[in-house]
Scaffold this active site. Structure first.
Site, PDB file in Angstrom:
ATOM      1  N   GLU A 198      -2.242  -1.090  -2.790  1.00  0.00           N
ATOM      2  CA  GLU A 198      -1.465  -1.315  -4.004  1.00  0.00           C
ATOM      3  C   GLU A 198      -1.889  -0.315  -5.076  1.00  0.00           C
ATOM      4  O   GLU A 198      -3.084  -0.123  -5.322  1.00  0.00           O
ATOM      5  CB  GLU A 198      -1.714  -2.741  -4.545  1.00  0.00           C
ATOM      6  CG  GLU A 198      -1.118  -3.845  -3.700  1.00  0.00           C
ATOM      7  CD  GLU A 198       0.373  -4.083  -3.982  1.00  0.00           C
ATOM      8  OE1 GLU A 198       0.942  -3.416  -4.873  1.00  0.00           O
ATOM      9  OE2 GLU A 198       0.946  -4.946  -3.285  1.00  0.00           O
ATOM     10  N   HIS A 243       6.410   0.806   1.046  1.00  0.00           N
ATOM     11  CA  HIS A 243       6.973  -0.528   1.254  1.00  0.00           C
ATOM     12  C   HIS A 243       8.496  -0.445   1.399  1.00  0.00           C
ATOM     13  O   HIS A 243       9.095  -1.132   2.221  1.00  0.00           O
ATOM     14  CB  HIS A 243       6.584  -1.432   0.076  1.00  0.00           C
ATOM     15  CG  HIS A 243       6.661  -2.889   0.383  1.00  0.00           C
ATOM     16  ND1 HIS A 243       6.442  -3.865  -0.564  1.00  0.00           N
ATOM     17  CD2 HIS A 243       6.928  -3.546   1.549  1.00  0.00           C
ATOM     18  CE1 HIS A 243       6.582  -5.052   0.010  1.00  0.00           C
ATOM     19  NE2 HIS A 243       6.863  -4.894   1.277  1.00  0.00           N
ATOM     20  N   ASP A 298       9.295   0.031  -3.838  1.00  0.00           N
ATOM     21  CA  ASP A 298       7.988   0.619  -4.119  1.00  0.00           C
ATOM     22  C   ASP A 298       7.430   1.420  -2.942  1.00  0.00           C
ATOM     23  O   ASP A 298       7.766   1.117  -1.793  1.00  0.00           O
ATOM     24  CB  ASP A 298       6.998  -0.477  -4.552  1.00  0.00           C
ATOM     25  CG  ASP A 298       6.714  -1.538  -3.480  1.00  0.00           C
ATOM     26  OD1 ASP A 298       7.681  -2.029  -2.860  1.00  0.00           O
ATOM     27  OD2 ASP A 298       5.533  -1.870  -3.270  1.00  0.00           O
TER      28      ASP A 298
HETATM   29 ZN   LIG Z   1       5.160  -3.633  -2.170  1.00  0.00          ZN
END
Ligand SMILES: [Zn+2]
Length: 224
Positions: A87, A129, A139
């Site tokens: 992330e 993603h 994203d």
């Molecule tokens: Zn994501």
């Protein structure tokens, strides 16, 4: 590297072959970290990188983190089982999407270099993603510097050579060959353009789209 432990993981059923990049899509890194470590959220990632470059390790690489959701890549439907999830702190498309700072990208480079060595990740399997969930996700998005990472061997980029496949009907077959779920053709095309051809994001595939995916498929076949 700072260690935050997330309770949100279970056991892998596949060996690691993919890296999936995300953005957090939340106001602050602190809020994102607390969500990724909250047992009630049932989401996590192996790493979270703040805008200042701080790397947080949340889930051990040997475990299955919960970041991809319903996803598909190159025949794999349990993407969480086969991937490492990273992330990147960024407010995202709904909260004020901004370019990824250099310090954050430098930390990601170092982290990815280690992951690629440890798990022998092929460059075509370093993906976003949005590549594995084109109907649901945007994203890390079109501001992510995919080309710069590919230049360092972290991902693939199309070569600037002529390839003679130029019929648009081959486009989706090539997308599928590269790894995309093409069940929803429009969503697959958007995901492809977001990663590999942002000048054409939201437009129909054109001859250059075909040239780029053909080049990527050729490079992938050369590496197999
Ligand atoms: Zn994501």
């Amino acid at each position: 590297m700072s260690l935050h432990i997330s309770p949100n993981f279970d056991e892998r059923t596949f060996s690691i072959s993919l890296v999936v990049l995300h953005y957090t899509g939340m106001k602050t890194g602190k809020a994102a970290l607390s969500r990724l470590c909250d047992p009630k959220s049932r989401v996590s990632a192996h790493y979270c990188i703040e805008e200042d470059g701080t790397v947080h390790a949340l889930v051990d690489e040997s475990k299955r983190a919960w970041h991809a959701g319903v996803s598909y890549w190159d025949g794999i439907t349990d993407v969480n089982s086969a991937s490492i999830g990273i992330e990147l702190v960024n407010k995202g498309h709904d909260g004020g999407y901004t370019p990824f700072p250099e310090k954050q990208m430098r930390s990601l480079t170092h982290l990815l270099q280690g992951i690629v060595l440890r798990h022998k990740i092929a460059p075509y399997n370093i993906i976003g993603h949005s590549d594995v969930a084109p109907l649901r996700k945007q994203d890390p998005g079109e501001l992510f510097p995919w080309e710069a990472f590919a230049e360092q061997g972290l991902g693939l980029w199309h070569e600037r050579v002529f390839t003679h496949i130029d019929e648009v009907q081959d486009f989706y077959a090539l997308l599928a060959q590269y790894g995309y779920d093409v069940t929803d053709k429009a969503a697959a095309a958007i995901a492809f353009h977001r990663h590999f051809y942002i000048e054409n994001l939201g437009e129909d595939p054109n001859a250059e789209s075909v040239r780029r995916i053909a080049s990527l498929v050729q490079q992938k076949l050369d590496l197999l």
